[in-house]
Design a protein around this motif. Sequence first.
Motif, PDB file in Angstrom:
ATOM      1  N   GLN A  31      -9.564  -9.433  11.309  1.00 35.68           N
ATOM      2  CA  GLN A  31      -8.360  -9.014  12.012  1.00 35.68           C
ATOM      3  C   GLN A  31      -8.089  -7.558  11.668  1.00 35.68           C
ATOM      4  OE1 GLN A  31      -6.158 -10.122  14.190  1.00 35.68           O
ATOM      5  NE2 GLN A  31      -7.153 -12.086  14.583  1.00 35.68           N
ATOM      6  N   LEU A  32      -8.535  -6.648  12.520  1.00 34.09           N
ATOM      7  CA  LEU A  32      -8.410  -5.218  12.250  1.00 34.09           C
ATOM      8  C   LEU A  32      -7.460  -4.576  13.253  1.00 34.09           C
ATOM      9  CD1 LEU A  32     -12.167  -4.450  11.510  1.00 34.09           C
ATOM     10  CD2 LEU A  32     -10.322  -4.753   9.863  1.00 34.09           C
ATOM     11  N   ASP A  33      -6.281  -5.175  13.423  1.00 34.63           N
ATOM     12  CA  ASP A  33      -5.322  -4.631  14.373  1.00 34.63           C
ATOM     13  C   ASP A  33      -4.416  -3.573  13.757  1.00 34.63           C
ATOM     14  OD1 ASP A  33      -3.966  -6.316  12.724  1.00 34.63           O
ATOM     15  OD2 ASP A  33      -3.037  -7.528  14.296  1.00 34.63           O
ATOM     16  N   GLN A  34      -4.622  -3.272  12.486  1.00 37.50           N
ATOM     17  CA  GLN A  34      -3.860  -2.215  11.824  1.00 37.50           C
ATOM     18  C   GLN A  34      -4.696  -1.635  10.689  1.00 37.50           C
ATOM     19  OE1 GLN A  34      -0.376  -1.104  12.606  1.00 37.50           O
ATOM     20  NE2 GLN A  34      -1.494   0.537  11.585  1.00 37.50           N
ATOM     21  N   LEU A  35      -5.164  -0.405  10.840  1.00 31.21           N
ATOM     22  CA  LEU A  35      -5.942   0.265   9.808  1.00 31.21           C
ATOM     23  C   LEU A  35      -5.039   1.197   9.012  1.00 31.21           C
ATOM     24  CD1 LEU A  35      -9.174   1.168  11.820  1.00 31.21           C
ATOM     25  CD2 LEU A  35      -8.714  -0.880  10.455  1.00 31.21           C
ATOM     26  N   ASN A  36      -5.449   1.486   7.781  1.00 30.42           N
ATOM     27  CA  ASN A  36      -4.668   2.357   6.914  1.00 30.42           C
ATOM     28  C   ASN A  36      -5.593   3.319   6.179  1.00 30.42           C
ATOM     29  OD1 ASN A  36      -1.906   1.019   7.111  1.00 30.42           O
ATOM     30  ND2 ASN A  36      -3.137  -0.696   6.376  1.00 30.42           N
ATOM     31  N   ALA A  37      -5.059   4.500   5.867  1.00 28.42           N
ATOM     32  CA  ALA A  37      -5.772   5.418   4.972  1.00 28.42           C
ATOM     33  C   ALA A  37      -5.603   4.881   3.557  1.00 28.42           C
ATOM     34  CB  ALA A  37      -5.211   6.825   5.093  1.00 28.42           C
ATOM     35  N   LEU A  38      -6.701   4.693   2.855  1.00 26.34           N
ATOM     36  CA  LEU A  38      -6.683   3.988   1.571  1.00 26.34           C
ATOM     37  C   LEU A  38      -6.824   4.938   0.393  1.00 26.34           C
ATOM     38  CD1 LEU A  38      -9.005   0.964   2.469  1.00 26.34           C
ATOM     39  CD2 LEU A  38      -6.504   1.066   2.569  1.00 26.34           C
ATOM     40  N   GLU A  39      -6.141   4.599  -0.685  1.00 24.20           N
ATOM     41  CA  GLU A  39      -6.241   5.304  -1.963  1.00 24.20           C
ATOM     42  C   GLU A  39      -6.898   4.359  -2.977  1.00 24.20           C
ATOM     43  OE1 GLU A  39      -5.168   8.373  -2.495  1.00 24.20           O
ATOM     44  OE2 GLU A  39      -3.764   8.821  -0.865  1.00 24.20           O
ATOM     45  N   PRO A  40      -7.383   4.887  -4.102  1.00 28.73           N
ATOM     46  CA  PRO A  40      -7.954   3.997  -5.132  1.00 28.73           C
ATOM     47  C   PRO A  40      -6.919   3.001  -5.643  1.00 28.73           C
ATOM     48  CG  PRO A  40      -8.499   6.301  -5.566  1.00 28.73           C
ATOM     49  CD  PRO A  40      -7.486   6.307  -4.469  1.00 28.73           C
ATOM     50  N   SER A  41      -7.378   1.795  -5.914  1.00 28.61           N
ATOM     51  CA  SER A  41      -6.478   0.757  -6.427  1.00 28.61           C
ATOM     52  C   SER A  41      -6.593   0.584  -7.937  1.00 28.61           C
ATOM     53  CB  SER A  41      -6.778  -0.580  -5.746  1.00 28.61           C
ATOM     54  OG  SER A  41      -8.134  -0.949  -5.935  1.00 28.61           O
ATOM     55  N   HIS A  42      -7.710   1.023  -8.546  1.00 28.83           N
ATOM     56  CA  HIS A  42      -7.908   0.904  -9.985  1.00 28.83           C
ATOM     57  C   HIS A  42      -8.533   2.187 -10.524  1.00 28.83           C
ATOM     58  CE1 HIS A  42      -8.136  -3.338  -8.518  1.00 28.83           C
ATOM     59  NE2 HIS A  42      -7.329  -3.529  -9.530  1.00 28.83           N
ATOM     60  N   VAL A  43      -8.088   2.593 -11.693  1.00 32.80           N
ATOM     61  CA  VAL A  43      -8.636   3.770 -12.362  1.00 32.80           C
ATOM     62  C   VAL A  43      -9.095   3.353 -13.752  1.00 32.80           C
ATOM     63  CG1 VAL A  43      -8.205   6.102 -13.214  1.00 32.80           C
ATOM     64  CG2 VAL A  43      -7.130   5.333 -11.085  1.00 32.80           C
ATOM     65  N   LEU A  44     -10.386   3.524 -14.030  1.00 35.78           N
ATOM     66  CA  LEU A  44     -10.960   3.191 -15.333  1.00 35.78           C
ATOM     67  C   LEU A  44     -11.165   4.498 -16.091  1.00 35.78           C
ATOM     68  CD1 LEU A  44     -13.664   0.617 -14.144  1.00 35.78           C
ATOM     69  CD2 LEU A  44     -11.266   0.206 -14.725  1.00 35.78           C
ATOM     70  N   LYS A  45     -10.379   4.709 -17.138  1.00 36.52           N
ATOM     71  CA  LYS A  45     -10.439   5.962 -17.884  1.00 36.52           C
ATOM     72  C   LYS A  45     -11.478   5.877 -18.997  1.00 36.52           C
ATOM     73  CE  LYS A  45      -5.619   7.198 -16.929  1.00 36.52           C
ATOM     74  NZ  LYS A  45      -4.298   7.534 -17.505  1.00 36.52           N
TER      75      LYS A  45
END
Length: 468
Positions: A31-45
């Motif tokens: 169901q791709l009726d709404q796309l979004n610009a995505l940012e990282p969800s996890h940061v491993l330092k």
Amino acid sequence: MARVSSLLSFSLTLLIFFHGYTAQQFPNECQLDQLNALEPSHVLKSEAGRIEVWDHHAPQLRCSGVSFTRYVIESKGLYLPSFVNTAKLSFVAQGRGLMGKVIPGCAETFQDSSVFQPRQGRQFEGQGEEGQSQRFHDMHQKVEHIRSGDTIATTPGVAQWFYNDGQQPLVIVSVFDLASHQNQLDRNPRPFYLAGNNPQGQVWLHGREQQPQKNIFSGFGPEVIAQALKIDLQTAQQLQNQDDNRGNIVRVQGPFGVIRPPLRGQRPQEEEEERVGNGLEETICSARSVDNLDDPSRADVYKPQLGYISTLNSYDLPILRFIRLSALRGSIRQNAMVLPQWNANANAVLYVTDGEAQVQIVNDNGDRVFDGQVSQGQLIVVPQGFSVVKRATSDQFRWVEFKTNANAQINTLAGRTSVLRGLPLAVITNGFEISPEEAKRVKFNTLETTLTHSSGPASYGRPRVAAA
């Protein structure tokens, strides 16, 4: 007759059951009726950098069968060797450094001039069958210089490492083809580390939020490692990095001593030394895996006032035929537009390396599923067949697209090679209920093939979706 009736009844019940089960397991899978610009969800330092991971469960990534990761390696930072369960295509977005890959079964073709010179009567880690020991400095598989714009193909199971020998951060973005036929596991990105210890663990995998990720040697008993490598037990325990919390990107202390060729243009005019052979050099071991997309002189589309677009497929880099991925690099100036187009045989993951642009994407239902601005560091997926148009809104907009086909093809909606140009005027006239004169303008007014100036006021509003 009763048995046949019972059998038919049972078969029908079974069919309904499996149909219902499948519907529950995969409800509206894409169901791709709404796309979004995505940012990282996890940061491993880590000690000398960080690994930024996008949520591969996001509908647009999940349905494209890919995951996405960004590596930021500080100066003198070493990304420790690891391999993954999928094919991977990487792009150097910033900086320079060194890269090494260890391909199973291939010889160590980089070696010191003094390697394996026989010495009589001296013992070094053991003697050969003829009683001769060998003086040993180092030898290893190929090490390459990498720089901004390089695109790197990596096959599943091949251990890879990076080192930043520059002054600015080395930034590498990678797409992992989770839906590849070569991935025999689930649709999760799974890096396997040969060194290091990540206290945060693979937080993107459900159920592993509190479980640190250790290197492969940690899982074996120290005595097994000692026996296999012919080393003492204490050294074997060191390989397990049990008390090492530096993460997967560590800082190198002192010089980084690897055998490497001079930088491009600095190679001496002397003959190269003979390499060790193993019979595979002309196939897997010597396969070229890096190509640079930042050189405008190799562009496929180039207009000085607008910008350029370069593509990389299996005709340019044959190894892409094996991993079934390709790439595109674009750089356009303000108010330049990439004509509306769609990917005929691939999904595309668009990552912004510089600047900003206004993007519209239209799905198979004729709905505008994305209408907004994308900026540096963001990504958006353009599914197969979805039409997309891009217009630069900053002085320069630069992006890279990873595509899930070794030879991705596009079709355009406008321009000299577009689908409209290929249609008879009668089809356009009747299909859109316009006059023959209007049909001619629709068909012939745009002379470009890919890049054009965006003329007139552009209207970019909120996303328009179909009414429920």
